[in-house]
Write an enzyme that holds these catalytic residues in place. Structure first.
Site, PDB file in Angstrom:
ATOM      1  N   SER A   1      -4.934 -15.229  -8.735  1.00 38.21           N
ATOM      2  CA  SER A   1      -5.994 -14.472  -9.787  1.00 38.21           C
ATOM      3  C   SER A   1      -6.477 -15.267 -10.561  1.00 38.21           C
ATOM      4  CB  SER A   1      -5.071 -13.417 -10.293  1.00 38.21           C
ATOM      5  OG  SER A   1      -5.775 -12.974 -11.587  1.00 38.21           O
TER       6      SER A   1
ATOM      7  N   TYR B   1       2.680 -10.987 -15.697  1.00 39.41           N
ATOM      8  CA  TYR B   1       1.738 -11.015 -14.524  1.00 39.41           C
ATOM      9  C   TYR B   1       1.076 -12.537 -14.427  1.00 39.41           C
ATOM     10  CZ  TYR B   1      -2.410  -9.951 -11.460  1.00 39.41           C
ATOM     11  OH  TYR B   1      -3.292 -10.015 -10.492  1.00 39.41           O
TER      12      TYR B   1
HETATM   13  P1  NAD Z   1      -3.096  -2.942  -4.683  1.00 32.60           P
HETATM   14  O1  NAD Z   1      -2.371  -2.343  -5.728  1.00 32.60           O
HETATM   15  O2  NAD Z   1      -4.167  -2.022  -4.208  1.00 32.60           O
HETATM   16  O3  NAD Z   1      -2.302  -3.443  -3.500  1.00 32.60           O
HETATM   17  C1  NAD Z   1      -1.084  -4.054  -3.838  1.00 32.60           C
HETATM   18  C2  NAD Z   1      -0.458  -4.111  -2.512  1.00 32.60           C
HETATM   19  O4  NAD Z   1       0.809  -4.772  -2.624  1.00 32.60           O
HETATM   20  C3  NAD Z   1      -0.083  -2.465  -2.011  1.00 32.60           C
HETATM   21  O5  NAD Z   1      -0.235  -2.478  -0.531  1.00 32.60           O
HETATM   22  C4  NAD Z   1       1.555  -2.260  -2.481  1.00 32.60           C
HETATM   23  O6  NAD Z   1       2.077  -1.354  -1.521  1.00 32.60           O
HETATM   24  C5  NAD Z   1       1.971  -3.713  -2.128  1.00 32.60           C
HETATM   25  N1  NAD Z   1       3.316  -4.203  -2.734  1.00 32.60           N
HETATM   26  C6  NAD Z   1       3.528  -4.023  -3.963  1.00 32.60           C
HETATM   27  N2  NAD Z   1       4.744  -4.312  -3.978  1.00 32.60           N
HETATM   28  C7  NAD Z   1       5.318  -4.680  -2.820  1.00 32.60           C
HETATM   29  C8  NAD Z   1       6.406  -5.179  -2.303  1.00 32.60           C
HETATM   30  N3  NAD Z   1       7.512  -5.550  -2.911  1.00 32.60           N
HETATM   31  N4  NAD Z   1       6.570  -5.542  -0.971  1.00 32.60           N
HETATM   32  C9  NAD Z   1       5.371  -5.489  -0.226  1.00 32.60           C
HETATM   33  N5  NAD Z   1       4.114  -5.152  -0.407  1.00 32.60           N
HETATM   34  C10 NAD Z   1       4.141  -4.564  -1.757  1.00 32.60           C
HETATM   35  O7  NAD Z   1      -3.770  -3.983  -5.521  1.00 32.60           O
HETATM   36  P2  NAD Z   1      -4.811  -5.220  -5.065  1.00 32.60           P
HETATM   37  O8  NAD Z   1      -6.020  -5.376  -5.951  1.00 32.60           O
HETATM   38  O9  NAD Z   1      -5.437  -4.951  -3.696  1.00 32.60           O
HETATM   39  O10 NAD Z   1      -3.937  -6.417  -4.929  1.00 32.60           O
HETATM   40  C11 NAD Z   1      -3.597  -7.396  -4.375  1.00 32.60           C
HETATM   41  C12 NAD Z   1      -3.400  -8.850  -4.486  1.00 32.60           C
HETATM   42  O11 NAD Z   1      -4.546  -9.429  -5.335  1.00 32.60           O
HETATM   43  C13 NAD Z   1      -2.430  -8.756  -5.659  1.00 32.60           C
HETATM   44  O12 NAD Z   1      -1.730  -9.971  -5.724  1.00 32.60           O
HETATM   45  C14 NAD Z   1      -3.104  -8.902  -7.002  1.00 32.60           C
HETATM   46  O13 NAD Z   1      -2.422  -9.646  -8.046  1.00 32.60           O
HETATM   47  C15 NAD Z   1      -4.212  -9.721  -6.722  1.00 32.60           C
HETATM   48  N6  NAD Z   1      -5.381  -9.486  -7.483  1.00 32.60           N
HETATM   49  C16 NAD Z   1      -6.238  -8.537  -7.391  1.00 32.60           C
HETATM   50  C17 NAD Z   1      -7.175  -8.433  -8.428  1.00 32.60           C
HETATM   51  C18 NAD Z   1      -8.138  -7.160  -8.711  1.00 32.60           C
HETATM   52  O14 NAD Z   1      -8.925  -7.139  -9.407  1.00 32.60           O
HETATM   53  N7  NAD Z   1      -7.697  -6.142  -7.802  1.00 32.60           N
HETATM   54  C19 NAD Z   1      -7.628  -9.518  -8.963  1.00 32.60           C
HETATM   55  C20 NAD Z   1      -6.790 -10.777  -8.980  1.00 32.60           C
HETATM   56  C21 NAD Z   1      -5.885 -10.626  -8.272  1.00 32.60           C
END
Ligand code: NAD
Length: 269
Positions: free
Chosen positions: A154, A167
């Site tokens: 991130s 986080y």
């Molecule tokens: P999201 O909530 O849409 O997806 C997260 C996914 O992780 C879901 O499929 C959830 O079921 C899964 N998950 C959660 N706990 C789990 C576990 N214990 N075992 C297996 N799967 C699990 O969120 P997203 O935005 O798609 O996030 C995905 C990644 O991207 C994360 O690591 C998040 O930190 C990172 N990220 C997102 C953003 C953003 O702006 N959306 C920015 C920076 C980083």
């Protein structure tokens, strides 16, 4: 599927692939020819739907359940993957959660949950994948590397984030884990990199974009003037997984519309 798929014959595992960024990454890898494991921990019907979407476009995928923070479940998931596809070429450590609160009211449970899923989960999956990369070595027809690991980090591996200490600590930890592993594994021809998304429109940050007021406030942090889409990250993941990035290891590719450019300074020169 793309007419000249860059990941043809390779097998990929994407954690948390039934939502947001992971879902888009799974589809992008499959469109470029990879067999994809769609990992999920809840909502199996959505994971099945992702598999169907991939198959509809001529790709190959399987949905596998595992909580990435549980050693036995991760181990079992890799075994199931090997039963289906024989090996692994690409690991995308994507699963992640937020449990936000001011530090004085943050419970130990919420601290540990975020570290366990976001950081320990990446360690557990990486360890399994690396064992297989080392056992198998390079298969020249598929890739000039013995394996590729992509860690979803991130901008918060760099930008401090008040109210989100657990986080931000998990993402800072991913940065040093990724670099240390890249250094350790480069002689074995295993590449380890991270993607650092900025604000991407997914369920994890819905309150930041689901009203016009919230979105406008968010856009003040993004010089490029739009919120990111999961597909923006899917494209970076395919490139990092492909031989086009063969000389790239130990780095974070930020895909953030300029969020890291200190936008608050743009009119204060
Ligand atoms: P999201 O909530 O849409 O997806 C997260 C996914 O992780 C879901 O499929 C959830 O079921 C899964 N998950 C959660 N706990 C789990 C576990 N214990 N075992 C297996 N799967 C699990 O969120 P997203 O935005 O798609 O996030 C995905 C990644 O991207 C994360 O690591 C998040 O930190 C990172 N990220 C997102 C953003 C953003 O702006 N959306 C920015 C920076 C980083």
């Amino acid at each position: 599927m793309n007419s000249n798929p860059r990941l043809k014959g390779q097998s990929a595992l994407v954690t948390g692939a039934n939502s947001g960024i992971g879902l888009a990454v799974a589809i992008a890898l499959a469109n470029d020819g990879a067999n994809v494991v769609v990992n999920y921990v809840s909502h199996p019907e959505v994971a099945d739907d992702v598999v169907k979407q991939i198959e509809k476009h001529g790709g190959n995928a399987i949905a596998l359940k595992a909580d990435v923070s549980k050693e036995d479940e991760v181990h079992a998931m890799f075994q199931q993957m090997y039963d289906k596809y024989g090996t692994i070429d690409i690991l995308v450590n994507n699963a992640g959660i937020q449990k936000d609160s001011p530090i004085e009211s943050m419970s130990l449970a919420d601290w540990q949950l975020v570290i366990n899923v976001n950081l320990t989960g990446q360690f557990l999956c990486t360890r399994e994948a690396v064992k297989e990369f080392l056992r198998r070595g390079i298969v020249q027809e598929r890739s000039c590397a013995a394996g590729k690991i992509i860690c979803m980090s991130s901008v918060h591996e760099v930008i401090p984030w008040a109210g989100h200490a657990n986080y931000a600590a998990s993402k800072g930890g991913i940065n040093m884990m990724m670099k240390s592993l890249a250094q350790e594994l480069a002689p074995k021809k295993i590449r380890v990199n991270s993607i650092g998304p900025g604000a991407i429109q997914t369920p994890i940050n819905k309150p930041a974009w689901d009203t016009p007021e919230a979105l406008n406030k968010l856009l003040t942090l993004i010089p490029y003037g739009r919120i990111g889409q999961p597909e923006d990250i899917g494209k970076v993941a395919v490139w990092l997984a492909s031989d086009e990035s063969d000389y790239v290891t130990g780095t974070t590719i930020f895909a953030d519309g300029g969020m890291l450019l200190y936008p608050g300074f743009s009119t204060n020169g």
